[in-house]
Design a protein around this motif. Structure first.
Motif, short mmCIF file in Angstrom:
data_model
loop_
_atom_site.label_atom_id
_atom_site.label_comp_id
_atom_site.label_asym_id
_atom_site.label_seq_id
_atom_site.Cartn_x
_atom_site.Cartn_y
_atom_site.Cartn_z
N ARG A 848 -5.01 3.04 -3.16
CA ARG A 848 -3.88 4.18 -3.20
C ARG A 848 -4.20 4.92 -4.14
O ARG A 848 -3.91 5.02 -5.01
N TYR A 849 -4.61 5.80 -3.93
CA TYR A 849 -5.35 7.26 -5.06
C TYR A 849 -3.77 8.26 -5.57
O TYR A 849 -3.22 8.99 -4.15
N TYR A 850 -3.79 8.77 -6.42
CA TYR A 850 -2.72 9.68 -6.72
C TYR A 850 -3.57 10.68 -8.19
O TYR A 850 -4.08 9.89 -8.97
N SER A 851 -3.95 11.62 -7.98
CA SER A 851 -4.18 12.76 -9.12
C SER A 851 -3.24 12.91 -10.04
O SER A 851 -2.18 12.27 -10.03
N GLY A 852 -4.03 13.36 -10.67
CA GLY A 852 -2.79 13.66 -12.51
C GLY A 852 -1.60 14.55 -12.49
O GLY A 852 -1.10 14.91 -11.47
N ILE A 853 -0.91 13.76 -13.33
CA ILE A 853 -0.16 14.78 -13.45
C ILE A 853 0.22 15.61 -14.88
O ILE A 853 0.07 15.06 -15.18
N ASN A 854 0.67 17.38 -14.85
CA ASN A 854 0.97 18.44 -15.60
C ASN A 854 2.70 17.65 -16.50
O ASN A 854 3.55 17.41 -16.16
N GLY A 881 -3.73 11.20 -16.59
CA GLY A 881 -4.98 11.17 -15.75
C GLY A 881 -4.69 10.57 -14.32
O GLY A 881 -3.39 10.59 -14.63
N SER A 882 -5.20 10.59 -13.58
CA SER A 882 -5.47 9.89 -11.57
C SER A 882 -4.93 8.10 -11.90
O SER A 882 -4.81 7.90 -12.85
N ASN A 883 -4.45 8.24 -11.19
CA ASN A 883 -4.00 6.91 -10.37
C ASN A 883 -4.49 6.23 -9.47
O ASN A 883 -3.92 6.47 -8.05
N THR A 884 -5.20 5.03 -9.48
CA THR A 884 -4.89 4.14 -7.96
C THR A 884 -4.89 2.67 -7.78
O THR A 884 -4.98 2.19 -8.98
N PHE A 885 -3.73 2.30 -7.09
CA PHE A 885 -3.15 1.22 -6.62
C PHE A 885 -3.52 0.22 -5.19
O PHE A 885 -4.30 0.94 -5.08
N HIS A 886 -4.58 -0.65 -5.78
CA HIS A 886 -5.16 -2.02 -4.70
C HIS A 886 -3.90 -2.47 -4.38
O HIS A 886 -3.27 -3.72 -4.84
N ASP A 887 -4.33 -3.09 -3.31
CA ASP A 887 -2.96 -3.41 -2.17
C ASP A 887 -4.13 -5.06 -1.18
O ASP A 887 -4.94 -3.90 -1.00
#
Length: 945
Positions: A848-854, A881-887
């Motif tokens: 699951r990928y989420y791009s960066g946050i301001n 930066g972005s975040n990726t979670f792995h399940d």
């Protein structure tokens, strides 16, 4: 809003429905007897009232199957849907421990970040009951009862009415299930907390003519405390800056001496000796996150049953019955009591007063954290009769349905102090002959002080002594239990008819027509203390109201071309719905969609839709509510566009050189700054509906040269006008003090020092929103190999625009872009690989990928873009930066007809970056419902009989 058209009176509508359809039922029965007709499978789809139409090809629909549910570790519908890329971050969730009110504790879904009350939720095609605020709770549907979930990512008010602006979620339950199934699941975070246990079972009996399916589920989830996570342990400052930003309203207690210093009792000091007090330093400030929750605890008990019976081969009786009880437990830090805010100084005649004169003090009520237990009971019945008949060899379907939904909510709060009690406990007191502190004046009998227990707010937490807040009698006197109650009811009577009118060269011209009457009524009654304002909690008043709506719709599905070169199919679908509300009037909303198949492998689709959201009972008839608002006072020096010293500010009694005061009445150093006092907001009975327009266009491609590959690309654009918003605090202050509109100053109250101590602002239809983006999907089913079968599924949402109406520092109304702001990710993407081995083993992996946050910039913290300028003002930001979670999950199907699953969410225990401007729950973590707060491991056992 369209011109008003006379509507059928509500009382006549139910009779009209039955009158219209009884002949149809009778005709069908007669035809059965004559023809010996056999039952046909009538296919109902989400997004159209015409049965059998492949509307999923004309509009963007995402389906979550029973298999998808079983391959996830989620225990609620909302948690499951929260991870789809088009889902936004709902304003209320288990992650929002600071939220209050009727809606707290529910599970809501927010598609496209357009608000959870702008996504309509259906259960087997019938809308769920809603709170007075218009929120539909998905937690009441047991996961064990679900067959599939359809998510129509498009406006559909022409088909379903109000609230279907962003999307429609239709939960389809299992029917005519045969056998029995029981399961148990247990999981917890790697830190040893947040345990979740779920027990569920489904049993059903069925034959050729009838079926009964019953599903029951009990789910319990433990809370997670802020002090047990790195990102929340130290508040917004994060682990690199412990202590920074903590509250000056400390559990140590402090009072203001003659020199204006805030002093606190030194270790081992005598609380009645003024010489034993020292200046309170930041080292003694309160870290409220030690008592906060980052995820609330809850328990859910639900039973769902479906009963259906074929009265004849052409007429079926169907009923859904649901009972759900949900209990949610919240906790936040003890209240930051400030005597000046409530005019309750420690009396000079108190036995605990060190100076013998009234003193102002601060004391966080640490010994008694604020807790709320929310209990919701839902009773739901939905039933009706459906059937079909033929006219000139063309099939026609009909149904008549009635639905009743009742929600009863009880909220029990504790930890907010009674101001009636604190006034007595802080008043005159003395030490009696037995050495016990007593309220009142020695030798004077005062019946009004019966039960009073003196309180010493200057005694620090953990220090024993007379009047300690740790004393059970003092707690019982100061902290009563508060009970809020509420009830909402929804009653729906509807009738639908669909079928083929006649045959065109390209196929049958089909239509659907229907009518519906709905009545919504609701009330929410806060505790008497909340209504009177005589406690430290947020003030509130009763919400009470109801409305009725009569609706009629018509839909046509028109085939234009078929089986031609570059036109294997060309079909258009048009629909329109008329809605007549008893409160605001009527509205007409229409929709047009087209499907073009140039080849068998490709489909091009597009839709244009109008939508609306009727104001909720809370919007129209809600009482007042209170909150601590963030705002910029233009009468303060140091703010952009300051007008300190002008005539309007002077007339309000604002001193020249005044600096806005924030929490603890401390001068603000950054803006917007949070008020130290509650501001009051309220409803508006004259609100109109929100209106929307949406456009989607896309391509679905299944190339013949790659067997098993499906590709979809859809573009979307939504615009909402007349959006219901709270009149902005900043807008009112701009109008009053900058523009000089004195009529806007009426709701602003200032204290003697110049700070705004009270303010009222109401709801209005002044908001707007625009969002635009792309949904991209890729599915590939690899043919079975020597290593097993593989399936790949990649779903992505790209948000290119998300704008809402706001004001800049100059007070100009502009559309402000928010893509990349907290919760509004530019890119959300899920990639899933599933590997099946010999039908016995199944292995799944999801990224699951989420791009960066301001993140907003904070003084003395990292700021990657300090020179940024946007929308007419400086707007520095720190880009995270972005975040990726792995399940991961592995499942084994045992020979004894059981499935054993083991899974891990957030396998690599991804920790998102620190967010210094404040994420959720005053923590330094950008925690939204879709972000993980640790590695979660679970096991599930399913036994089928």
């Amino acid at each position: 809003m369209k011109a008003r058209i006379p509507a059928m009176r509500p009382g006549l509508l139910p009779a009209a429905i039955l009158t219209a359809l009884l002949p149809v039922a009778a005709s069908a029965q007669a035809q059965d007897a004559a023809d010996g007709a056999t039952t046909l499978d009538r296919i109902s789809v989400t997004g159209s009232r015409i049965r059998g139409v492949q509307i999923e090809n004309q509009q963007p629909i995402l389906t979550v199957s029973r298999q998808d549910i079983e391959r996830s570790g989620h225990t609620s519908v909302a948690d499951l849907l929260q991870n789809i890329p088009s889902a936004g971050s709902p304003a209320i969730s288990r992650a929002d421990a600071l939220a209050s009110g009727e809606n707290v504790g529910g599970y809501y879904i927010d598609i496209r970040n357009m608000g959870a009350n702008r996504t309509l939720v259906l259960l087997n095609g019938v809308r769920l009951g809603a709170t007075t605020g218009g929120y539909q709770d998905l937690s009441q549907i047991p996961m064990s009862a679900i067959e599939r979930i359809d998510v129509l990512k498009d406006g559909a008010s022409s088909i379903y009415g109000s609230d279907a602006i962003a999307a429609v979620v239709n939960v389809i339950t299992r029917k005519r299930f045969e056998g029995a199934e029981a399961s148990v699941q247990y999981g917890q975070f790697g830190q040893g907390d947040g345990a979740e246990t779920t027990y569920s079972g489904t049993v059903g009996v069925a034959n050729d003519r009838s079926g009964i399916t019953v599903s029951a589920e009990v789910m319990e989830a433990d809370p997670v405390y802020g002090g047990d996570r790195f990102f929340s342990r130290y508040g917004n400052a994060g682990p690199d800056y412990p202590g920074s930003g903590w509250s000056a309203v400390s559990q140590a207690g402090s009072w203001q001496n003659a020199a204006g210093e805030w002093v606190t009792l030194r270790e081992g000091g005598n609380p009645t000796n003024a010489a034993d007090y020292v200046v309170l330093t930041p080292a003694g400030y309160a870290n409220s996150n030690e008592q906060m929750l980052v995820s609330t605890g809850m328990k859910r008990e639900s039973v769902f049953s479906n009963i259906n019976y074929d009265l004849t081969d052409r007429i079926t009786l169907n009923a859904d019955i649901l009972f759900n009880k949900r209990t949610t437990n919240q906790q936040i830090a003890g209240y930051p009591y400030q005597s000046l805010a409530f005019d309750t100084p420690l009396s000079g005649d108190s036995a605990f007063n060190p100076v013998g004169e009234d003193i102002e003090f601060r004391r966080r009520l640490w010994e008694v954290p604020r807790t709320t237990r929310s209990e919701l009971k839902t009773t739901r019945f939905s039933g009706g009769v459906s059937g079909f008949f033929d006219i000139a060899d063309k099939p026609w379907d009909w149904d008549v349905n009635y639905a009743y939904n009742r929600n009863e909510v009880t909220k029990t709060g504790h930890g907010d102090a009674s101001l009636l009690a604190t006034a007595q406990a802080l008043g005159p007191s003395y030490i009696d002959a037995a050495g016990i502190a007593q309220c009142g004046v020695a030798g004077v009998s005062d019946p009004s002080l019966a039960g009073c227990r003196p309180w010493n707010p200057l005694l620090p937490y953990g220090v024993a002594g007379q009047g300690s807040l740790a004393n059970a009698d003092v707690q019982d006197f100061l902290f009563p239990y508060y009970t809020d109650t509420g009830e909402t009811k929804t009653k729906i009577l509807s009738a639908n008819l669909s079928g083929s009118l006649f045959e065109l060269p390209a196929g049958d011209l089909s239509m659907a027509v229907g009518i519906e009457h709905r009545k919504d009524e609701g009330r929410f009654v806060p505790d008497a203390f909340a209504q009177s304002g005589n406690y430290t909690g947020l003030a509130a008043s009763t919400t009470l109201g109801e409305y009725e709506v009569d609706e009629a719709y018509i839909e046509f599905n028109v085939p234009i071309l078929s089986d031609m070169a570059f036109a294997r199919e060309l079909t258009v679908n048009v629909a329109s719905r008329y809605s007549d509300y008893s409160n605001f009037g009527d509205t007409i909303n229409s929709k047009f969609s087209v499907l073009w198949r140039p080849t068998d492998a490709m489909a091009v689709r597009g839709t244009w839709a109008e939508g609306f959201r009727a104001p909720s009972i809370d919007n129209l008839y809600g009482g007042t509510g209170a909150s601590f608002e963030q705002y910029t006072d233009p009468c303060s020096v140091g703010v952009p566009g300051s007008v300190n010293g002008n005539a309007a500010c002077n007339a309000a009694g604002v001193p020249v050189g005044y600096v806005q005061l924030g929490q603890g009445l401390e001068p603000c150093t950054a803006w917007p700054c949070q008020t130290p006092d509650q501001f009051i907001s309220g409803s508006n009975p004259n609100l109109g509906p929100e209106t929307s327009e949406s456009i989607t266009a896309g391509i679905v491609y299944s190339p013949e040269f790659v067997d098993g590959l499906d590709v979809s690309v859809d573009w979307y654009r939504y615009e909402i006008e007349n959006m219901i918003i709270s009149d902005s605090v900043n807008r009112i202050l701009r109008d009053c003090y900058v523009i000089g509109d004195s009529s806007r100053c009426a709701g602003v109250v200032r204290a003697g020092d110049g700070h705004i101590s009270n303010m009222f602002y109401g709801l209005t239809n002044l908001g707007s929103m625009k969002t635009e983006g792309w949904d991209i999907g890729l599915k590939y089913r690899m043919l079975d190999t020597a290593f097993g079968g593989f399936q790949f599924n990649w779903q992505t949402t790209y948000t290119s625009k998300y704008e809402t109406a706001a004001q800049n520092a100059a007070g100009e109304d502009i559309m402000v872009g928010q893509v990349g702001d907290p919760g509004i990710f530019r890119v959300k993407s899920n990639f899933n690989v599933n590997w099946s081995i010999n039908d016995d083993w199944n292995v799944g992996w999801t990224a699951r990928y989420y791009s960066g946050i301001n993140d907003g910039c904070v003084a003395n913290r990292p700021c990657s873009d300090s020179d940024r300028y946007a929308y007419g003002e400086t707007a520095p930001r720190n880009q995270l930066g972005s975040n990726t979670f792995h399940d991961f999950q592995v499942a084994y199907t045992a020979p004894w007809n059981a499935t054993i699953s083991v899974g891990v969410d957030n396998v690599f225990e991804r920790e998102a970056q620190i967010m210094y401007s404040g994420g959720n729950v005053s923590t330094a973590f950008p925690y939204y419902p879709e972000f993980d707060i640790g590695r979660f491991t679970y096991m599930r056992y399913v036994q089928r009989f």
